[in-house]
Motif scaffolding. Structure first.
Motif, PDB file in Angstrom:
ATOM      1  N   THR A   1     -37.048  29.558 -17.916  1.00 28.79           N
ATOM      2  CA  THR A   1     -37.160  30.748 -18.765  1.00 28.79           C
ATOM      3  C   THR A   1     -37.414  31.953 -17.875  1.00 28.79           C
ATOM      4  O   THR A   1     -38.445  32.054 -17.210  1.00 28.79           O
TER       5      THR A   1
ATOM      6  N   ASN B   1     -38.126  35.889 -16.990  1.00 30.83           N
ATOM      7  CA  ASN B   1     -39.053  36.837 -17.595  1.00 30.83           C
ATOM      8  C   ASN B   1     -39.055  38.122 -16.772  1.00 30.83           C
ATOM      9  O   ASN B   1     -38.849  38.111 -15.553  1.00 30.83           O
TER      10      ASN B   1
ATOM     11  N   THR C   1     -40.174  42.702 -17.132  1.00 31.26           N
ATOM     12  CA  THR C   1     -40.685  43.814 -17.932  1.00 31.26           C
ATOM     13  C   THR C   1     -39.704  44.973 -17.826  1.00 31.26           C
ATOM     14  O   THR C   1     -39.141  45.227 -16.747  1.00 31.26           O
TER      15      THR C   1
ATOM     16  N   GLN D   1     -36.425  37.449 -22.212  1.00 31.21           N
ATOM     17  CA  GLN D   1     -36.972  36.155 -21.797  1.00 31.21           C
ATOM     18  C   GLN D   1     -36.002  35.040 -22.163  1.00 31.21           C
ATOM     19  O   GLN D   1     -36.308  34.157 -22.971  1.00 31.21           O
TER      20      GLN D   1
END
Length: 895
Positions: free
Chosen positions: A826, A828, A830, A855
């Motif tokens: 997964t 990830n 920002t 994500q």
């Protein structure tokens, strides 16, 4: 037996008392990662119990504080941590199995379980390092599953028996069958109890007087691995030294638990250990994928170690394959023996050694020429019996391909050109000559063979060479006589009965009896070898994936010549007389009165021929070592009956560096001659030498971001830029403090570390950024990339940061589908916009878009060796301004 094996595992010598800083640092890393895991799990659907979390944290803190002055207590704290972690892995497994989770929750739980399992394995590995790098300790033997630290050399044996492996603290690894016990008993009730306890099945048995050795396959899930540590202690309570043992699989751990449990209850139970070998790996030499049945114990098996005309322990018990392993273990496979095959119909196939040659003793006649009345490509398949290469997934395996350099010499088979071919073979330096043909000359013309007989007698007497000939396929006694009052031989079978020639008859398939069609003779047929063997490809049968059965003393003869080559390779200094004497004195009896004591053996003959030998197994000749880490020194010793003890001394360029068959020592930079010398109790000695080099490599430094294949990365003047780099030195990545970033030609870095996010302070315009990394020896690697700085716009660009995975991460394959292996992860990151405007995101893998959510769970392709992935997180604001962050990761599979 098992007690002795396990006792050996418990004997770990004390090492230096000072704790190396890397262990302390890694304990701190373990503690910090545990903290992150606990916080991550606390935010998920099944937080860790506070008391458990506190206890695990306290264990890492204790280990951290104890490692410098009380390393054994630190080891105990790590063990307590690991055991608590394993219990939490079990709790999470039960939680997941309980169901009721949505996909996101399930992914989080699974990720946490994997994370926690990895931390437990890291604790076990750190505990092992304490025992080898710092101090031997009292304490329990901890055995746990770690498929990274312990890896068998293969998934299974050729008959699909699964393999497992264990690795102890000093890195010694041993493979074993993951679901078999060896039960030795004279009482059937003892066997019955173990079989019942583990739902077992007896596969085979071997008799030893009143004792039977049983091979028992068990249901390992019925074992109790949680009792293993206590059972090991009960087996030998006087040995209290702590150990940390990694096992490659749960089944392997359970198998060890079953064996230890039964042993602690006073049953004689063994683990089915599997020996290794560096040039014939795992006693498994895969040949053609298909072939006729009846050569292995059941059906056709492509592993020649199971072929009953080659292996040890089968009906004929000749032990050719075991002889390969013995020669390999003492480094004798490099002793090459030249051998000539005198025949017709030669072709060098993909199954023949690269050194193979063919020639003709008859001018103008091609070595491939063959008579229409003979089997086609006879010379090719005869060569197979002696020289077909084992372990190449092609065709068959010859008895001596591991040591022989074959030459095919075309001959018509008449006496003259046979003598010419022998002469040509001698000129080529061949020490063994094979003749798979014969003629029965009637007694009244026997005198006509005398020239040939005189020649072979001369060759054998004057040259250091062995001559082998087939006995023939008429089922006759070559020594049969005729006459009335005075008897004489009915025929002269030439060259079988020639002076100086070793004549070979044939054994029936999987039998010690004579094949019905093989000739025999009490005086002139000297030895018997398998009459039926497997052959590989030839021009009429080009398939490399099919083996074919061949029959005749034509094949028994090169089989025997190959065994002679193995004997010669065992000790190249032997004379022809000695080699022949070893071959003949190791013959075994047959129940067949026409054979008597003439059955060939290979294993005992090779063992007989081997002199006392020491072989350096590690490091290998030509190895390139690192001066920054200890090198493993290991040797094998063949005593040849010399009395023990033997003193083994190691020297580097003449200076003593260690003793014994195994130890570790750092090797300084430079080129070195490493010598191992064994001196026996009777004063005899043997030595081996290898040359190695130790190199302090220049670090490899790469800038992994920002990069672009289409344009120069551009940033606003006030923008924070994410920089990423990787480094690799002799001991792994350089420390963060050694990585420095420079703008243009400045000598002052603007940032430090592998992954800084920073404003460079550069003016508007074109610039270069250089990443430089230096090791402790002052050797530096660097890479430079271009960037462009532009004036700040009214609309500030979005900010994108990749948070998972970290730059430079190594990801192991964790799944496969119809398209191949992959690591599922997964991703990830920002993404923000200074103006608060909406931002769209995209992920790219090596330039290919793979997702458009922040994500996503993706599959990164991998396989044998490293597969590199550049992962880019791209953000675009509502004004069309694009920014991105990128990391480079590697997906790998151990093959």
């Amino acid at each position: 037996m098992v007690a002795a094996l396990i006792a050996a595992l418990l004997s770990v010598p004390a090492t230096a008392e000072a704790a190396p800083s890397p262990v302390a640092g890694e304990i701190t890393t373990l503690k910090n990662e545990l903290g992150r895991l606990i916080e991550t799990q606390r935010q998920g659907p099944a937080p860790m119990d506070d008391q458990v979390a506190t206890g695990m944290k306290e264990n890492t803190e204790k280990a951290e504080s104890q490692i410098a002055s009380e390393p054994c207590q630190a080891a105990d704290s790590l063990l307590a941590f690991a055991r608590a972690g394993r219990e939490q892995v079990r709790v999470l497994r039960d939680t997941i199995d309980g169901g009721g989770w949505n996909s996101d929750q399930l992914a989080q739980l699974t990720s946490t379980r994997t994370w926690l399992d990895r931390l437990g394995r890291q604790a076990g590995a750190l505990r092992a390092r304490i025992f080898t790098e710092i101090k031997s300790c009292e304490g329990p033997i901890d055995v746990y599953v770690d498929p990274v630290r312990a890896q068998p050399k293969g998934d299974s044996l050729p008959d699909d028996r699964p393999l497992a492996s264990l690795t102890d603290s000093d890195g010694t690894s041993t493979d074993f069958v993951a679901d078999e016990l060896v039960v030795s008993t004279s009482e059937p009730s003892v066997l019955d109890a173990i079989v019942a306890r583990y739902d077992g099945k007896v596969l085979n048995k071997v008799e030893q007087g009143d004792t039977m050795h049983y091979q028992v396959r068990i249901e390992t899930k019925l074992a109790q691995p949680e009792r293993l540590s206590d059972d090991l202690k009960a087996i030998d309570p006087d040995k209290t030294q702590a150990e940390s043992v990694a096992v490659s699989s749960t089944a392997g751990l359970e198998l060890l638990a079953a064996a230890a449990s039964a042993t602690s209850e006073k049953a004689t139970v063994g683990v089915n250990w599997v020996g290794t070998s560096d040039d014939i790996p795992n006693s498994n030499t895969p040949e053609a994928s298909s072939g006729p049945s009846g050569f292995s114990a059941s059906g056709y098996d492509r592993n020649s170690y199971t072929w009953q005309y080659l292996n040890e322990g089968g009906p004929q018990d000749i032990g050719v394959t075991s002889a390969w392993t013995v020669l390999d273990s003492v480094g004798k496979l490099d002793n090459k023996i030249k051998a000539a095959v005198l025949d017709r119909g030669f072709d060098i196939t993909a199954d023949h050694p690269a050194s193979s040659t063919v020639t003709s003793s008859v001018p103008g006649v091609s070595p491939s020429y063959q008579f229409s009345w003979e089997p086609r490509w006879h010379g090719t398949t005869v060569t197979d019996s002696m020289a077909a290469v084992p372990g190449n997934f092609i065709g068959t395996a010859g008895t001596a391909a591991t040591v022989v350099r074959p030459t095919g010499v075309w001959t018509t088979g008449d006496m003259f050109y046979t003598m010419a071919a022998i002469s040509q073979a001698l000129a080529g330096g061949n020490k063994i000559i094979n003749m798979s043909f014969s003629a029965a000359v009637p007694w009244y013309l026997a005198w006509s063979v005398l020239p040939f007989d005189g020649y072979t007698a001369f060759v054998r007497a004057v040259n250091d060479v062995l001559l082998f000939s087939s006995a023939g396929n008429d089922g006759k006694d070559v020594d049969a006589t005729t006459g009335f009052i005075v008897k004489w031989e009915k025929a002269w079978h030439t060259p079988c009965e020639n002076s100086g020639v070793t004549c070979v008859g044939g054994l029936a398939k999987n039998s010690l009896n004579r094949h019905a069609d093989s000739n025999y003779g009490h005086e002139h047929v000297d030895i018997f070898a398998p009459y039926t063997v497997l052959a590989g490809p030839d021009p009429d049968n080009p398939s490399t994936s099919t083996a074919r059965a061949k029959h005749g003393t034509s094949y028994a003869t090169p089989y025997t010549a190959g065994v002679a080559a193995l004997i010669w390779a065992a000790n190249p200094g032997q004379s022809m007389d000695t080699v022949e004497d070893v071959l003949m004195r190791n013959r075994r009896p047959s129940p067949d009165s026409k054979i008597k004591n003439k059955v060939i053996t290979a294993l005992s003959a090779v063992q007989d021929a081997l002199p006392a030998t020491i072989k350096i197994d590690a490091p290998t000749n030509g190895s390139v070592l690192s001066p920054h880490s200890p090198t493993q020194f290991r040797a094998s010793l063949w005593t040849d009956g010399h009395p023990l003890p033997a003193t083994i001394t190691w020297r580097r360029n003449g200076t003593v560096i260690g003793t014994g068959l195994q130890f570790q020592s750092a090797v300084p930079a430079g080129t070195h001659a490493i010598t191992a010398t064994a001196v026996f109790a009777d004063g005899a000695s043997t030595a081996d030498v290898v040359t190695v080099s130790s190199v302090d490599h220049v670090p490899v430094v790469k800038v992994s971001g920002p990069r672009s294949t289409t344009s120069t990365p551009t940033f606003d003047k006030s923008e924070l830029i994410p920089f990423h780099g990787t480094s690799q030195d002799d001991l792994g990545p350089l420390p963060e403090s050694a990585m420095k970033w420079y703008l243009d030609n400045s000598t002052t870095p603007f940032a430090t570390g592998h992954n800084p996010t920073i404003n460079t302070g550069a003016a508007v315009g074109n610039h270069t950024v250089t990443l430089k990394g230096c090791d402790t020896a002052g050797q530096c690697g660097q890479e430079t990339i271009p960037i462009v700085i532009q004036a700040d716009g009214s609309n500030k660009p979005p900010v994108a940061r990749v948070t998972n995975p970290a730059n430079g991460t190594l990801l192991w394959v964790n799944g496969n589908d119809t398209t191949g292996w992959y690591h599922e992860i997964t991703l990830n990151g920002t993404v923000t916009d200074p103006e608060g405007a909406p931002v769209t995101v995209k992920w790219f893998d090596n330039g290919v878009e793979i997702a458009d959510t922040l994500q996503p769970t993706v599959r990164l392709r991998g396989g044998c060796g490293p597969y590199n992935h550049t992962l880019v997180l791209q953000a675009r604001d509502n004004a069309g301004i694009v920014r991105q962050d990128q990391v480079t990761v590697t997906v790998s599979l151990v093959c």
